[in-house]
Scaffold this motif. Structure first.
Motif, PDB file in Angstrom:
ATOM      1  N   PHE A 161       0.836  -1.209   0.000  1.00 38.62           N
ATOM      2  CA  PHE A 161       0.000   0.000   0.000  1.00 38.62           C
ATOM      3  C   PHE A 161       0.872   1.261   0.000  1.00 38.62           C
ATOM      4  O   PHE A 161       0.635   2.200  -0.773  1.00 38.62           O
ATOM      5  CB  PHE A 161      -0.907  -0.020   1.224  1.00 38.62           C
ATOM      6  CG  PHE A 161      -1.915   1.103   1.275  1.00 38.62           C
ATOM      7  CD1 PHE A 161      -3.154   0.966   0.672  1.00 38.62           C
ATOM      8  CD2 PHE A 161      -1.621   2.294   1.911  1.00 38.62           C
ATOM      9  CE1 PHE A 161      -4.080   1.997   0.719  1.00 38.62           C
ATOM     10  CE2 PHE A 161      -2.527   3.328   1.963  1.00 38.62           C
ATOM     11  CZ  PHE A 161      -3.771   3.170   1.354  1.00 38.62           C
ATOM     12  N   LYS A 162       1.913   1.264   0.848  1.00 43.46           N
ATOM     13  CA  LYS A 162       2.771   2.445   0.932  1.00 43.46           C
ATOM     14  C   LYS A 162       3.557   2.646  -0.346  1.00 43.46           C
ATOM     15  O   LYS A 162       3.693   3.786  -0.833  1.00 43.46           O
ATOM     16  CB  LYS A 162       3.723   2.278   2.122  1.00 43.46           C
ATOM     17  CG  LYS A 162       4.649   3.461   2.343  1.00 43.46           C
ATOM     18  CD  LYS A 162       5.521   3.240   3.562  1.00 43.46           C
ATOM     19  CE  LYS A 162       6.467   4.428   3.761  1.00 43.46           C
ATOM     20  NZ  LYS A 162       7.338   4.240   4.960  1.00 43.46           N
ATOM     21  N   ARG A 163       4.035   1.565  -0.942  1.00 43.46           N
ATOM     22  CA  ARG A 163       4.813   1.691  -2.167  1.00 43.46           C
ATOM     23  C   ARG A 163       3.945   2.219  -3.313  1.00 43.46           C
ATOM     24  O   ARG A 163       4.372   3.083  -4.093  1.00 43.46           O
ATOM     25  CB  ARG A 163       5.420   0.338  -2.544  1.00 43.46           C
ATOM     26  CG  ARG A 163       6.165   0.373  -3.872  1.00 43.46           C
ATOM     27  CD  ARG A 163       6.909  -0.922  -4.127  1.00 43.46           C
ATOM     28  NE  ARG A 163       7.527  -0.931  -5.441  1.00 43.46           N
ATOM     29  CZ  ARG A 163       8.656  -0.319  -5.745  1.00 43.46           C
ATOM     30  NH1 ARG A 163       9.297   0.355  -4.806  1.00 43.46           N
ATOM     31  NH2 ARG A 163       9.162  -0.386  -6.966  1.00 43.46           N
ATOM     32  N   SER A 164       2.699   1.707  -3.436  1.00 42.09           N
ATOM     33  CA  SER A 164       1.801   2.186  -4.492  1.00 42.09           C
ATOM     34  C   SER A 164       1.511   3.662  -4.317  1.00 42.09           C
ATOM     35  O   SER A 164       1.424   4.415  -5.300  1.00 42.09           O
ATOM     36  CB  SER A 164       0.510   1.364  -4.482  1.00 42.09           C
ATOM     37  OG  SER A 164       0.760   0.009  -4.767  1.00 42.09           O
ATOM     38  N   ALA A 165       1.350   4.091  -3.050  1.00 39.50           N
ATOM     39  CA  ALA A 165       1.103   5.515  -2.811  1.00 39.50           C
ATOM     40  C   ALA A 165       2.316   6.355  -3.190  1.00 39.50           C
ATOM     41  O   ALA A 165       2.166   7.477  -3.696  1.00 39.50           O
ATOM     42  CB  ALA A 165       0.740   5.726  -1.339  1.00 39.50           C
ATOM     43  N   ILE A 167       4.663   5.653  -5.554  1.00 33.77           N
ATOM     44  CA  ILE A 167       4.903   5.697  -6.996  1.00 33.77           C
ATOM     45  C   ILE A 167       3.697   6.198  -7.778  1.00 33.77           C
ATOM     46  O   ILE A 167       3.784   6.452  -8.974  1.00 33.77           O
ATOM     47  CB  ILE A 167       5.318   4.316  -7.526  1.00 33.77           C
ATOM     48  CG1 ILE A 167       4.176   3.298  -7.364  1.00 33.77           C
ATOM     49  CG2 ILE A 167       6.566   3.824  -6.822  1.00 33.77           C
ATOM     50  CD1 ILE A 167       4.506   1.914  -7.913  1.00 33.77           C
ATOM     51  N   GLY A 168       2.524   6.331  -7.091  1.00 32.58           N
ATOM     52  CA  GLY A 168       1.336   6.873  -7.748  1.00 32.58           C
ATOM     53  C   GLY A 168       0.641   5.909  -8.687  1.00 32.58           C
ATOM     54  O   GLY A 168      -0.151   6.330  -9.529  1.00 32.58           O
ATOM     55  N   ARG A 169       0.900   4.593  -8.540  1.00 32.75           N
ATOM     56  CA  ARG A 169       0.241   3.589  -9.384  1.00 32.75           C
ATOM     57  C   ARG A 169      -0.303   2.474  -8.508  1.00 32.75           C
ATOM     58  O   ARG A 169       0.402   2.004  -7.602  1.00 32.75           O
ATOM     59  CB  ARG A 169       1.218   2.987 -10.412  1.00 32.75           C
ATOM     60  CG  ARG A 169       1.746   3.967 -11.421  1.00 32.75           C
ATOM     61  CD  ARG A 169       2.364   3.218 -12.614  1.00 32.75           C
ATOM     62  NE  ARG A 169       3.343   2.247 -12.197  1.00 32.75           N
ATOM     63  CZ  ARG A 169       4.639   2.496 -12.030  1.00 32.75           C
ATOM     64  NH1 ARG A 169       5.103   3.724 -12.243  1.00 32.75           N
ATOM     65  NH2 ARG A 169       5.485   1.544 -11.669  1.00 32.75           N
ATOM     66  N   PRO A 170      -1.532   2.034  -8.736  1.00 32.93           N
ATOM     67  CA  PRO A 170      -2.096   0.946  -7.924  1.00 32.93           C
ATOM     68  C   PRO A 170      -1.483  -0.394  -8.308  1.00 32.93           C
ATOM     69  O   PRO A 170      -0.801  -0.523  -9.329  1.00 32.93           O
ATOM     70  CB  PRO A 170      -3.587   0.999  -8.249  1.00 32.93           C
ATOM     71  CG  PRO A 170      -3.644   1.531  -9.642  1.00 32.93           C
ATOM     72  CD  PRO A 170      -2.508   2.509  -9.747  1.00 32.93           C
ATOM     73  N   CYS A 171      -1.754  -1.394  -7.506  1.00 38.80           N
ATOM     74  CA  CYS A 171      -1.285  -2.750  -7.802  1.00 38.80           C
ATOM     75  C   CYS A 171      -2.201  -3.383  -8.847  1.00 38.80           C
ATOM     76  O   CYS A 171      -3.137  -2.758  -9.351  1.00 38.80           O
ATOM     77  CB  CYS A 171      -1.256  -3.596  -6.532  1.00 38.80           C
ATOM     78  SG  CYS A 171      -2.875  -3.807  -5.773  1.00 38.80           S
ATOM     79  N   LEU A 172      -1.952  -4.653  -9.171  1.00 42.33           N
ATOM     80  CA  LEU A 172      -2.708  -5.333 -10.215  1.00 42.33           C
ATOM     81  C   LEU A 172      -4.195  -5.366  -9.921  1.00 42.33           C
ATOM     82  O   LEU A 172      -5.024  -5.175 -10.825  1.00 42.33           O
ATOM     83  CB  LEU A 172      -2.171  -6.763 -10.385  1.00 42.33           C
ATOM     84  CG  LEU A 172      -2.908  -7.642 -11.413  1.00 42.33           C
ATOM     85  CD1 LEU A 172      -2.808  -7.043 -12.804  1.00 42.33           C
ATOM     86  CD2 LEU A 172      -2.351  -9.066 -11.381  1.00 42.33           C
ATOM     87  N   LEU A 173      -4.572  -5.601  -8.647  1.00 43.04           N
ATOM     88  CA  LEU A 173      -5.999  -5.676  -8.306  1.00 43.04           C
ATOM     89  C   LEU A 173      -6.710  -4.357  -8.605  1.00 43.04           C
ATOM     90  O   LEU A 173      -7.888  -4.349  -8.958  1.00 43.04           O
ATOM     91  CB  LEU A 173      -6.165  -6.047  -6.832  1.00 43.04           C
ATOM     92  CG  LEU A 173      -5.724  -7.459  -6.433  1.00 43.04           C
ATOM     93  CD1 LEU A 173      -5.907  -7.666  -4.937  1.00 43.04           C
ATOM     94  CD2 LEU A 173      -6.523  -8.501  -7.209  1.00 43.04           C
ATOM     95  N   GLY A 174      -5.985  -3.251  -8.448  1.00 40.23           N
ATOM     96  CA  GLY A 174      -6.586  -1.964  -8.768  1.00 40.23           C
ATOM     97  C   GLY A 174      -6.853  -1.804 -10.251  1.00 40.23           C
ATOM     98  O   GLY A 174      -7.845  -1.182 -10.657  1.00 40.23           O
ATOM     99  N   TYR A 175      -6.005  -2.394 -11.091  1.00 31.26           N
ATOM    100  CA  TYR A 175      -6.192  -2.288 -12.544  1.00 31.26           C
ATOM    101  C   TYR A 175      -7.319  -3.184 -13.046  1.00 31.26           C
ATOM    102  O   TYR A 175      -7.988  -2.864 -14.014  1.00 31.26           O
ATOM    103  CB  TYR A 175      -4.885  -2.650 -13.254  1.00 31.26           C
ATOM    104  CG  TYR A 175      -3.878  -1.515 -13.264  1.00 31.26           C
ATOM    105  CD1 TYR A 175      -4.113  -0.355 -13.995  1.00 31.26           C
ATOM    106  CD2 TYR A 175      -2.703  -1.608 -12.531  1.00 31.26           C
ATOM    107  CE1 TYR A 175      -3.195   0.676 -13.994  1.00 31.26           C
ATOM    108  CE2 TYR A 175      -1.779  -0.577 -12.528  1.00 31.26           C
ATOM    109  CZ  TYR A 175      -2.027   0.571 -13.257  1.00 31.26           C
ATOM    110  OH  TYR A 175      -1.121   1.601 -13.258  1.00 31.26           O
ATOM    111  N   ILE A 176      -7.532  -4.343 -12.389  1.00 31.88           N
ATOM    112  CA  ILE A 176      -8.562  -5.271 -12.883  1.00 31.88           C
ATOM    113  C   ILE A 176      -9.890  -5.099 -12.174  1.00 31.88           C
ATOM    114  O   ILE A 176     -10.810  -5.897 -12.359  1.00 31.88           O
ATOM    115  CB  ILE A 176      -8.086  -6.737 -12.751  1.00 31.88           C
ATOM    116  CG1 ILE A 176      -7.900  -7.114 -11.277  1.00 31.88           C
ATOM    117  CG2 ILE A 176      -6.804  -6.949 -13.520  1.00 31.88           C
ATOM    118  CD1 ILE A 176      -7.509  -8.576 -11.070  1.00 31.88           C
ATOM    119  N   GLY A 177     -10.015  -4.055 -11.339  1.00 28.64           N
ATOM    120  CA  GLY A 177     -11.300  -3.734 -10.737  1.00 28.64           C
ATOM    121  C   GLY A 177     -11.632  -4.487  -9.473  1.00 28.64           C
ATOM    122  O   GLY A 177     -12.782  -4.431  -9.017  1.00 28.64           O
TER     123      GLY A 177
END
Length: 702
Positions: A161-165, A167-177
């Motif tokens: 969670f901290k790393r995604s915040a 770099i400003g990009r979500p993880c895979l689950l965020g991309y697939i909804g």
């Protein structure tokens, strides 16, 4: 073996009122806790002719050396106090349910800003919503995977969670909804918490409202000719129905109940629990116990209720609990036995905050489901009987074989094993593990940092000879603490010239260890073993025996187990004792030795990891361990810390600009090295940390 008449209370001394009593052994250790409606009647039953007592009760009263009691006003208070004491003292003669496995639960961390859905095991935490327990972790993950389509709650760890915040990009689950991506601000904290609460409502059984809402939105989208949206909502509703189908409907929709069944024989008992919420089986768990005290089915049920709900409150206690027998059943009861179960039911109602029905099902679906739970309990008992390590008869035979092989007067009920561990001759540590009645007692485990110093300088470096010196030091420190505590409690008279208080602090920690004046419970090293096992051969055994002789201890047996040929060594014998490979005694000694080795290695690795993690930061003047850890935690690695600017380093709490400049200069002057590899284990070391130089014959970890 003690004579019960030697500590029997005088006539008229025991009050005729409700209370809780404790039997203690000669070392003041609590070995049994019980409760009674009448203390006088219950305690008098223990001091009758030994021939008329149950064998397990006879063993308990002859092991005990004293008895004491506490008077309470009601049976409910007695039940609560008995549970608290059993949990505190862990008496060896009380029924102790142990899980036949570690059951996972579905947890929602509502105590965080962005609640997370995850699989959890172990003790429950405050502010976390739990659902289950489930028989298998994969069952939870399948259910969660289906529900994330509708409730895209965060499931990632704090680090992801901290790393995604950052770099400003979500993880895979965020991309697939399957995640609403609160880490990058796609959803506000309030909206994400509302989503998590809806997820919890659905898991709690309030499913129809969510399905109706989805179907209504699907029809509205179809009427507005938004067919792609309607199809997506249709698939979401189908996913929720599939998740619901994984839990079979067994009772009426509004039923919240726990069903408890018991299968037993003369030696052991198995308990199975089905958790029914909203009419569906939401979880299952089971326990197995040795019947070390004389107890019937009703008593087993009472112990199970204490263990199951002793730490629960509110909705953790269901409205209805169905059992095979009611605790403390008198001669006359009504159809459901409500009068019989009044103390236990009142205790459960106190924990829930409202009425709890405790009864035996008599007819209908609940009786049929209870029969299913009973079959599961019977199968669990049969399966448990086949497990070698948990078999009471096998453990007893193993202890008897050890006593015969070592020439002991009786079976060693408490065995302590010591092992020395080091890495390339540095960071020498030791472990002490404890087995009682053939089972590991992990709360009694201890670990040591071996000093090995003369005149302030370390002179022992983990060679074979230094292993012997380390063993002598550890055994001396362990039993010097035991003598010190016995002296403080007044149970041991110090021989002249052998006062442990005259020497250095036994553990080097400045702590004392007298008996607790309130509970009388000894602390830390107050219990002596009947047998000390050391990992090693004749030199290590001789060192352990010499340490005990120097302290004047002659009632503790010593042996060693050498790894090469699994030979058992005694202090004064030139030849080892060879036990048959099929011997249960040898198998138990191997388990104890391997557990000591595992515990020592784990401690040694932890120390080495802590010393290697900081690397070049150790050389920065004025930078303590706390601020080093804060820097590593903030940036994640030395590589990122090297690439950071002085202003970015100043953002770490506790780091001023001058310190940041010093850190940056130190890291700029330290050339980044390739990842170091431990040639003995093939393990890649931490960034910036090099392994200690290996020398022939000393490059392995042990």
């Amino acid at each position: 073996m003690a004579d019960p008449t030697s500590y029997r209370p005088r006539p008229g001394q025991i009050p005729d009122s409700p209370g809780v009593y404790k039997f203690r052994d000669e070392h003041r250790r609590v070995i049994y806790v019980g409760k009674a409606k009448s203390l006088r009647q219950r305690l008098s039953s223990y001091f009758q002719d030994l021939a008329g007592l149950h064998p397990r009760t006879r063993t308990m009263v002859t092991t005990a050396a004293s008895v004491e009691w506490t008077v309470v006003s009601t049976e409910v208070e007695a039940l609560q106090l008995e549970y608290s004491w059993i949990k505190e003292f862990d008496p060896r003669f009380n029924v102790k349910y142990r899980d036949d496995k570690s059951y996972p639960s579905l947890a929602v961390t509502m105590n965080e800003e962005f609640p997370r859905v995850q699989v959890m095991r172990g003790p429950k935490r405050k502010g976390v919503r739990y659902f289950g327990p489930y028989a298998h972790a994969w069952a939870i993950r399948e259910t969660v995977d289906l529900m994330l389509r509708v409730f895209p709650v965060r499931t990632c760890s704090a680090g992801v969670f901290k790393r995604s915040a950052q770099i400003g990009r979500p993880c895979l689950l965020g991309y697939i909804g399957k995640c609403s991506a609160p880490c990058v601000g796609r959803i506000s904290p309030e909206e994400h918490r509302e989503l998590a609460e809806e997820f919890c409502d659905f898991m709690a059984g309030r499913t129809r409202a969510h399905l109706r809402r989805l179907e209504q939105r699907m029809h509205e989208a179809a009427e507005e000719m938004e067919y792609e949206k309607a199809a997506r909502l249709r698939d979401d509703a189908e996913a929720l129905r599939r998740a619901m189908e994984k839990n079979a409907v067994v009772l009426a929709d509004a039923t919240d109940a726990d069903l408890i069944a018991v299968a037993e024989d003369e030696l052991e008992a198995a308990v199975q629990i089905f958790h029914v919420r909203g009419g569906r089986v939401r979880g299952q768990r089971g326990w197995v116990t040795d019947k070390v005290e004389e107890v019937d089915t009703a008593g087993l049920v009472e112990h199970a209720l204490q263990q199951l709900y002793g730490d629960e409150s509110g909705e953790g206690v269901p409205r209805e609990v169905l059992v095979p027998a009611l605790p403390d059943t008198p001669a006359a009861t009504d159809e459901y036995g409500e009068e019989a179960a009044r103390p236990v039911a009142a205790w459960l109602a106190e924990r829930r905050g409202s009425r709890v029905d405790l009864r035996v099902p008599q007819r209908g679906d609940k009786k049929d489901l209870m029969a299913t739970v009973q079959r599961n309990a019977q199968q669990a008992l049969v399966l448990h009987k086949t497990k070698r390590a948990s078999d009471l008869t096998t453990r007893s035979r193993a202890l008897e074989e050890i006593a015969d092989a070592l020439g002991l007067d009786s079976a060693p009920l408490r065995v302590e094993c010591f092992d020395i561990s080091h890495f390339q001759g540095e960071d020498i540590v030791a472990s002490m593990v404890v087995f009682e009645d053939g089972l590991a007692r992990k709360s009694e485990y201890r670990r040591f940092q071996v000093k090995g110093r003369v005149g302030g300088e370390q002179v022992w470096h983990g060679t074979d000879q230094d292993d012997v010196r380390s063993m002598h030091e550890v055994i001396s420190r362990r039993f010097r603490r035991y003598l010190s505590e016995m002296q403080r409690s007044g149970e041991w008279e110090v021989p002249e010239g052998n006062d442990p208080a005259d020497g250095p602090d036994p553990l080097g920690d400045g702590r004392s260890g007298p008996l607790d004046p309130e509970s009388g419970r000894p602390r830390r090293f107050a219990y002596p073993p009947q047998l000390v096992v050391v990992d090693g051969g004749q030199p290590q055994v001789a060192a352990a025996r010499r340490a005990l002789d120097e302290l004047g201890i002659d009632d503790v047996a010593v042996c060693g187990l050498a790894k090469r040929l699994e030979e058992v060594w005694l202090p004064d014998d030139t030849d080892p004792v060879v036990l048959p490979r099929t011997s249960e005694g040898l198998y138990l000694l191997q388990r104890i030795r391997d557990e000591a080795h595992r515990f020592a290695i784990a401690y040694q690795r932890k120390k080495r990891s802590a010393s290697l993690r900081s690397g070049p930061l150790d050389a920065v003047p004025g930078l303590g361990s706390g601020r080093r850890q804060a820097l590593l935690k903030h940036f994640g690695s030395l590589k990122r810390l090297r690439a950071a600017t002085i202003d970015e380093i100043c953002e770490v709490p506790g780091i001023g600009r001058k310190t940041a400049e010093t850190v940056a200069a130190a890291l700029a002057g330290a050339a980044p090295a390739a990842p170091a590899v431990n040639t003995a284990t093939g393990e890649i070391m931490e960034d910036g940390a090099a392994p200690a130089a290996a020398s022939p014959g000393r490059g392995k970890e042990r």
